[in-house]
Design a protein around this motif. Sequence first.
Motif, mmCIF file in Angstrom:
data_model
loop_
_atom_site.group_PDB
_atom_site.id
_atom_site.type_symbol
_atom_site.label_atom_id
_atom_site.label_comp_id
_atom_site.label_asym_id
_atom_site.label_seq_id
_atom_site.Cartn_x
_atom_site.Cartn_y
_atom_site.Cartn_z
ATOM 1 N N ASP A 91 0.847 -1.187 0.000
ATOM 2 C CA ASP A 91 0.000 0.000 0.000
ATOM 3 C C ASP A 91 0.883 1.238 0.000
ATOM 4 O OD1 ASP A 91 -2.255 1.638 0.115
ATOM 5 O OD2 ASP A 91 -2.233 1.678 2.299
ATOM 6 N N ASN A 93 1.443 5.176 -1.014
ATOM 7 C CA ASN A 93 0.657 6.374 -1.318
ATOM 8 C C ASN A 93 1.566 7.605 -1.315
ATOM 9 O OD1 ASN A 93 -1.354 8.203 -1.785
ATOM 10 N ND2 ASN A 93 -2.549 7.704 0.022
ATOM 11 N N LEU A 109 3.284 4.689 -8.380
ATOM 12 C CA LEU A 109 2.082 4.302 -7.647
ATOM 13 C C LEU A 109 1.360 3.158 -8.340
ATOM 14 C CD1 LEU A 109 0.805 7.817 -6.572
ATOM 15 C CD2 LEU A 109 1.570 5.992 -5.055
ATOM 16 N N ASN A 113 0.953 -0.499 -6.471
ATOM 17 C CA ASN A 113 -0.409 -0.836 -6.048
ATOM 18 C C ASN A 113 -1.158 -1.745 -7.013
ATOM 19 O OD1 ASN A 113 -0.966 0.867 -3.520
ATOM 20 N ND2 ASN A 113 -0.103 2.383 -4.912
ATOM 21 N N PHE A 151 -4.932 12.752 -4.015
ATOM 22 C CA PHE A 151 -4.595 11.332 -4.130
ATOM 23 C C PHE A 151 -5.164 10.701 -5.408
ATOM 24 C CE2 PHE A 151 -4.987 12.337 0.450
ATOM 25 C CZ PHE A 151 -3.658 12.162 0.821
ATOM 26 N N PHE A 154 -2.983 7.817 -6.792
ATOM 27 C CA PHE A 154 -3.126 6.655 -5.914
ATOM 28 C C PHE A 154 -4.461 5.951 -6.168
ATOM 29 C CE2 PHE A 154 -4.705 5.199 -1.649
ATOM 30 C CZ PHE A 154 -3.828 4.130 -1.482
#
Length: 243
Positions: A91, A93, A109, A113, A151, A154
């Motif tokens: 995870d 971020n 990212l 992810n 974000f 993300f």
Amino acid sequence: MKKSSAVIIGVGPEQGLGAALAKFFAGKGLHVFIAGRSEGKLQAVAEKIRQTGGTATPVVTDATVGQEVAQLFNLTQREGFSVDIAVYNVDSNIPSPLLETDVQTFTTLWQQNCLGAFLFGKEAINVMQPQQAGTLFFTGATASLRARPPFTAFAAAKAGLRALAQGMAREFSPQGIHVVHTIIDGVIDGDRAREQFPDYVKTKGNGGLLQLEAIAQTYWAIHQQPLSAWTHELDLRPFKEPF
């Protein structure tokens, strides 16, 4: 008969979700293969597991490097283990307003992810197919469903992870492989939150944070579901968390 094991990638600090899952599964009698990029952190978690009577093998692994992920699962087979549970818990971020997000940040990212989840999931399925059994978890986030600045990058990666999990569930569930996407919709009470944004943690008050042991219990309960009533996606949040 092969011995049972769990493979967890994304194991970092002792007070983190990856470590909590490893400790919980080891407590249920599974040998745990714990993977991450920090050898020191992996060794510390492995030692904690051994102190409580469990068994663990730390494996330094970069989730975004296919060869390293393949070697992780090859190790389980060489040592004679079935893989009952596999958890992709990476995870990563990076907060960044869209116009300040460069290609490298967006790519990093996505690699951590989403691409890593593909590499890990593919290797897990290859091991679980001959068994016609196993539970494959992908740990998601609030951003899996909602993109909010700063974000957005993300969220794009986490949404991709969710789509990957859906496709794998539809393809491999009929083969006895339980693919699960968990949405962590809240702040986890662990080292990461307490170190990075302690003031925010204080504002959550008593009962406002997700407890590591509680999350691990839920993962285990999902793993134990009978074939006739499987959950693919679930969200976890504290009772006080607005949504």
